[in-house]
Design a protein around this motif. Structure first.
Motif, short mmCIF file in Angstrom:
data_model
loop_
_atom_site.label_atom_id
_atom_site.label_comp_id
_atom_site.label_asym_id
_atom_site.label_seq_id
_atom_site.Cartn_x
_atom_site.Cartn_y
_atom_site.Cartn_z
N ILE A 175 0.83 -1.21 0.00
CA ILE A 175 0.00 0.00 0.00
C ILE A 175 0.86 1.25 0.00
O ILE A 175 0.58 2.23 -0.70
CB ILE A 175 -0.96 -0.01 1.21
CG1 ILE A 175 -2.00 -1.13 1.03
CG2 ILE A 175 -1.66 1.34 1.37
CD1 ILE A 175 -2.82 -1.43 2.25
N PHE A 184 0.05 3.48 -3.22
CA PHE A 184 -0.79 4.64 -2.92
C PHE A 184 0.04 5.81 -2.40
O PHE A 184 -0.43 6.63 -1.62
CB PHE A 184 -1.87 4.24 -1.90
CG PHE A 184 -2.84 3.24 -2.43
CD1 PHE A 184 -4.04 3.64 -3.01
CD2 PHE A 184 -2.55 1.88 -2.40
CE1 PHE A 184 -4.93 2.71 -3.52
CE2 PHE A 184 -3.44 0.94 -2.90
CZ PHE A 184 -4.64 1.36 -3.47
N ILE A 192 -8.22 1.81 2.66
CA ILE A 192 -8.28 2.39 1.32
C ILE A 192 -9.73 2.66 0.98
O ILE A 192 -10.57 1.76 1.03
CB ILE A 192 -7.67 1.44 0.28
CG1 ILE A 192 -6.22 1.09 0.65
CG2 ILE A 192 -7.73 2.05 -1.11
CD1 ILE A 192 -5.68 -0.10 -0.13
N TYR A 196 -9.05 7.44 -5.43
CA TYR A 196 -8.62 6.72 -4.24
C TYR A 196 -8.21 7.70 -3.14
O TYR A 196 -7.66 8.79 -3.40
CB TYR A 196 -7.42 5.82 -4.56
CG TYR A 196 -7.81 4.54 -5.28
CD1 TYR A 196 -8.23 3.43 -4.55
CD2 TYR A 196 -7.72 4.46 -6.65
CE1 TYR A 196 -8.57 2.26 -5.21
CE2 TYR A 196 -8.06 3.28 -7.31
CZ TYR A 196 -8.50 2.19 -6.57
OH TYR A 196 -8.83 1.02 -7.21
N LEU A 234 -6.47 7.45 1.01
CA LEU A 234 -5.81 6.57 1.97
C LEU A 234 -5.99 7.13 3.37
O LEU A 234 -5.65 8.28 3.65
CB LEU A 234 -4.32 6.45 1.63
CG LEU A 234 -3.53 5.40 2.42
CD1 LEU A 234 -4.06 3.99 2.13
CD2 LEU A 234 -2.05 5.47 2.08
#
Length: 423
Positions: free
Chosen positions: A339, A343, A409, A417, A419
């Protein structure tokens, strides 16, 4: 196929000083060649991959390559290809950069091969101890001002201004060729197309410093082409940032994605430039591209080859895992490390590690503009938690929604997206 034919077939030769002489020289001798890398940052970037792979190609052809780190020339700054003066870094910074780049080069080319290793050198070893008197008497006397002014790296800067410091860079790089010629019998320098003037100046210095042997001296120069992209944008940039070879600056996932996103018009050219795939393999990929471009097989192969070479097989596996998870929406399969890579550049919101109503989180994290909009987003099915759609207005984010207790997420719509991280 000899090394020059292979390079020409790949489109990797821009200029040579004596094509026929170099071909004869390569066939009759195991030659020593070098390419220089100035430490202008603490990492190389993908623009350096062509000269690095050139060294490996010559190594595989049985010749002896030298990767020269410019711990000395990096103190000055090369004016080639620049419209303004470089900012000079301190000696400590330059030497720190040089050490990191030398270490990086060691990972990318084979310095440990028993029978024919790539040699690593640092030009600070000879430039750092040279006095200004030695420089002017032993090297400067061989350089005419008119000769230097005629070089493109200098002439392009005359109107805008060039300092004596950068003007002198050509002499220093020429000294590199001379020193390696003396110490290692190095007879070929390779570099980018902007290095042509510096390379030929080095050849001239070798001949002038040995006028009694000038006709017997065989030294050569070869440059690789400037890499261009079909859409006109600068190669090696993504979202305005350089694509670095250091995993801490450009993650393996980002690196993989850069190559995966290669334009159809560029991908075969880049495969020829950057990989060691055979002509037959490249032809098969080209046929696949022409017949089934939607499969992007050539891009996948390019991304695999480059990520494996620059990082590792494990890094490639991880990059492919992240890519597949994002494509399929199976985000729960990702680890915290995955991740962090995948991200890295998405909007992030930090909160306490406690249960929090989803509607409240959507507003606090600016995912939805208001509570009313948040409720509409949830009801319409636009909100996904770790890849799974959530339409329950009373849903709360709990430990079950925290991946390794570090991340959640959230996706709004098809591609936006966010986070959530936890203190």
């Amino acid at each position: 196929m000899d090394i020059l034919q292979d390079l020409e077939g790949r489109g990797l030769i821009h200029q040579t000083t004596d094509r026929e002489g170099l071909e004869k020289h390569l066939k009759e001798n195991q030659i020593t060649l070098y390419c220089g890398f100035d430490p202008t940052a603490d990492s190389l970037h993908i623009g350096h991959l062509v000269p690095l792979t050139m060294l490996k190609r010559f190594q595989q052809a049985g010749h002896k390559p030298i990767a020269l780190v410019g711990g000395g020339t990096g103190m000055i700054g090369d004016p080639s290809g620049r419209s303004s003066e470089r900012s000079l870094n301190t000696a400590e910074v330059v030497q720190g950069y040089a050490s990191k780049i030398q270490e990086q080069i060691g990972k990318l080319v084979d310095l440990e091969q028993d029978d024919n290793p790539v040699l690593s050198r640092n030009n600070h070893d000879w430039l750092g101890s040279m006095s200004v008197i030695d420089l002017l008497r032993d090297a400067g006397k061989h350089f005419g001002i008119n000769y230097m002014l005629a070089k493109e790296s200098v002439s392009a800067r005359i109107e805008k201004g060039i300092t004596f410091t950068e003007f002198s860079y050509m002499i220093l790089q020429s000294l590199d060729f001379l020193k390696l010629y003396e110490q290692e019998n190095c007879t070929l320098q390779i570099g980018g197309s902007d290095q042509w003037g510096n390379i030929t100046a080095g050849m001239e210095l070798i001949r002038r410093s040995r006028e009694d042997q000038a006709e017997e001296i065989k030294v050569f120069g070869l440059t690789v082409p400037l890499i261009t992209k079909a859409d006109g944008t600068k190669f090696g940039k993504t979202a305005g940032n350089a694509v670095w070879l250091d995993a801490d600056k450009t993650t393996p996932y980002e690196f993989y994605q850069f190559w995966i996103n290669t334009d159809d018009r560029d991908v075969i050219k880049f495969i020829r430039y950057f990989t060691f795939l055979s002509a037959q393999e490249i032809a098969e990929l080209q046929e696949e591209l022409e017949n089934r471009p939607e499969n992007r097989i050539a891009q996948k192969r390019l991304a695999q080859e480059m990520t494996r070479t620059v990082h590792s097989e494990e890094a490639l596996t991880q990059a492919e895992k992240i890519s597949a998870a994002l494509f399929n929406g199976e985000l729960k399969e990702l680890s915290a490390d995955d991740i962090e890579q995948g991200f890295k550049d998405v909007p992030t919101f930090e909160t306490e590690k406690q249960d929090i109503p989803l509607i409240e989180l959507l507003v606090n994290a600016s995912i939805s503009s208001s509570k009313r909009q948040a409720r509409e987003d949830v009801k319409s099915g636009a909100i996904y938690i770790n890849g799974e759609r959530v339409q329950n207005l009373d849903h709360s984010i709990t430990s079950e929604d925290r991946i390794e207790e570090q991340f959640t997420i959230i996706r709004r719509g098809k591609k936006k997206y966010f986070l959530v991280t936890y203190k």
